[in-house]
Design a protein around this motif. Structure first.
Motif, mmCIF file in Angstrom:
data_model
loop_
_atom_site.group_PDB
_atom_site.id
_atom_site.type_symbol
_atom_site.label_atom_id
_atom_site.label_comp_id
_atom_site.label_asym_id
_atom_site.label_seq_id
_atom_site.Cartn_x
_atom_site.Cartn_y
_atom_site.Cartn_z
ATOM 1 N N GLN A 218 0.524 -0.978 -0.411
ATOM 2 C CA GLN A 218 0.368 0.513 -0.471
ATOM 3 C C GLN A 218 0.907 1.606 0.073
ATOM 4 O OE1 GLN A 218 -2.836 -0.624 3.307
ATOM 5 N NE2 GLN A 218 -4.000 -0.961 1.539
ATOM 6 N N GLY A 219 0.190 2.493 -0.627
ATOM 7 C CA GLY A 219 0.678 3.499 -0.126
ATOM 8 C C GLY A 219 0.665 4.313 0.375
ATOM 9 N N ASP B 134 -7.619 8.292 -12.963
ATOM 10 C CA ASP B 134 -8.292 7.282 -12.191
ATOM 11 C C ASP B 134 -8.606 8.333 -10.372
ATOM 12 O OD1 ASP B 134 -6.907 5.206 -13.280
ATOM 13 O OD2 ASP B 134 -5.725 4.529 -12.099
ATOM 14 N N LEU B 135 -8.244 9.431 -10.097
ATOM 15 C CA LEU B 135 -8.180 9.777 -9.404
ATOM 16 C C LEU B 135 -9.413 10.107 -9.474
ATOM 17 C CD1 LEU B 135 -5.449 11.796 -7.709
ATOM 18 C CD2 LEU B 135 -7.375 9.744 -6.768
ATOM 19 N N LEU C 203 -3.096 5.812 -1.675
ATOM 20 C CA LEU C 203 -2.836 6.115 -3.384
ATOM 21 C C LEU C 203 -2.197 4.645 -3.127
ATOM 22 C CD1 LEU C 203 -0.979 9.283 -3.436
ATOM 23 C CD2 LEU C 203 -3.036 8.439 -4.590
ATOM 24 N N PRO C 204 -1.771 3.778 -3.975
ATOM 25 C CA PRO C 204 -1.214 2.924 -4.950
ATOM 26 C C PRO C 204 -0.020 3.303 -4.712
ATOM 27 C CG PRO C 204 -2.245 4.069 -7.188
ATOM 28 C CD PRO C 204 -2.477 3.750 -6.200
ATOM 29 N N ALA C 205 0.832 2.208 -4.218
ATOM 30 C CA ALA C 205 2.177 1.803 -4.405
ATOM 31 C C ALA C 205 3.424 2.608 -5.070
ATOM 32 C CB ALA C 205 2.340 0.554 -3.794
ATOM 33 N N ARG D 154 -5.759 0.720 -12.535
ATOM 34 C CA ARG D 154 -5.536 0.458 -10.769
ATOM 35 C C ARG D 154 -6.958 0.855 -10.613
ATOM 36 N NH1 ARG D 154 -2.116 -2.187 -8.171
ATOM 37 N NH2 ARG D 154 -0.072 -2.997 -9.816
ATOM 38 N N ARG D 155 -7.404 0.449 -9.695
ATOM 39 C CA ARG D 155 -8.509 0.886 -8.509
ATOM 40 C C ARG D 155 -8.191 1.709 -7.554
ATOM 41 N NH1 ARG D 155 -14.342 -2.966 -8.957
ATOM 42 N NH2 ARG D 155 -14.322 -2.998 -11.248
ATOM 43 N N PRO D 156 -7.626 2.963 -7.752
ATOM 44 C CA PRO D 156 -7.603 3.859 -5.673
ATOM 45 C C PRO D 156 -7.945 3.355 -5.379
ATOM 46 C CG PRO D 156 -7.812 5.235 -7.056
ATOM 47 C CD PRO D 156 -8.677 3.980 -8.005
#
Ligand SMILES: N[C@H](CCC[C@H](N)C(=O)O)C(=O)O
Length: 304
Positions: free
Chosen positions: A8-9, A43-44, A285-287, A294-296
């Protein structure tokens, strides 16, 4: 079989705001690290898998002397742009609400220059949007010379429009009734028209009288929005150049009204209107972003 745990980010704090329904995700990138990637912005911006917004506003420390902040503006498609009228008003409210400043007059650097904002006691914000640019190469718009009205050919039909930059490019058409205007058909065709080499925001202006107008805008990089502040400024400039509007105009957009003032050639365009905070949130956020969609992690909402 358990899913491999995805690294995980970092957590990202943000505030959701709007100016007359033109909505923004606002991020303080002064007190938290925020590394931007275009695919992450898209994505956001997604209204189902992300936070959902017309533009992302990123607040950063100033890069120039005699300036309080720098703020960067990104459309929903990830493109970085030079100006955002509704965003400027939300930015001003945000930096005060977040206690990043206690000033009422704020100077902020954007990709196109420095603008000055004044937060009124009633919470509305007055913005000096700068002097409109009408010279075609500086808009940019492909034309031999500067004219109040240019004719552009679209799919075999001739369209008359005014080309003007408020720091970002606009094409403004005059229509009899905005409710009947071909915003969703002609808008995208003109947004990407070859005569606008950097694309453009396309305004459909209905003049009611010298001091009242209605406007719909198909925005570059975001599609039709409920309001466009720089578009309202461009529309009043276009209306004055065509002898249809006076120096102080109330512009009614789908999301509400803005007051626009322009004293004519060489003067800055002034815009005044509201800015609203909807909620504060945080998301993880994604790492890393491999470039695939990608789905955040689902954004969490905390009503402010
Ligand atoms: N779509 C615009 C940026 C946002 C402008 C709009 N939201 C405003 O309030 O001025 C562009 O690509 O130039």
């Amino acid at each position: 079989m358990s899913q491999p745990r995805r690294e995980q980010g970092p957590l990202l704090r943000f505030t959701k705001m709007h100016g007359l329904g033109n909505d923004f995700m606002v991020v303080d990138a002064i007190s938290q690290p925020f590394r931007l990637r275009p695919e992450m912005i898209r994505d956001l911006a997604d209204r189902h898998f992300g936070v959902g917004f017309d533009q992302l506003l990123v607040v950063e420390p100033p890069g120039l002397p005699d300036v309080d902040f720098r703020y960067r503006i990104f459309n929903a498609d990830g493109s970085e742009v030079e100006q955002c009228g509704n965003g400027a008003r939300c930015f001003a409210r945000f930096v005060r609400d977040q206690r990043l400043t206690n000033k009422r007059v704020i100077r902020v650097q954007t990709a196109k220059g420095v603008i000055e904002l004044k937060v009124n006691r009633d919470g509305s914000v007055r913005v000096n949007m700068g002097v409109p640019e009408l010279n075609p190469p500086a808009i940019p718009f492909a034309a031999e010379q500067r004219k109040p009205v240019h004719t552009v050919e679209v799919d075999g039909q001739e369209v008359e429009l005014t080309a003007v930059s408020m720091g970002n490019p606009h094409g403004v058409l005059v229509v009899a009734d905005v409710d009947q205007a071909p915003v969703v058909t002609l808008g995208p065709r003109l947004e990407r028209h070859p005569r606008f080499p950097a694309r453009a925001n396309i305004g459909f202006l209905q003049v009611l009288d010298q001091s009242h107008a209605r406007l719909r805008v198909f925005e570059r990089g975001s599609g039709e929005t409920l309001a466009c502040g720089s578009g309202a400024c461009a529309a009043v400039v276009a209306g004055q150049l065509r002898g249809l509007l006076g120096q102080r105009v109330e512009v009614e957009l789908r999301g509400g009204r803005l007051l626009i003032e322009w004293q004519g050639d060489g003067a800055p365009v002034m815009m005044e209107g509201p800015a609203t905070t909807v909620f504060e949130g945080q998301l993880r956020l994604p790492a890393e972003t491999s470039g695939r969609r990608r789905r955040p992690a689902r954004a969490q909402r905390q009503r402010s």
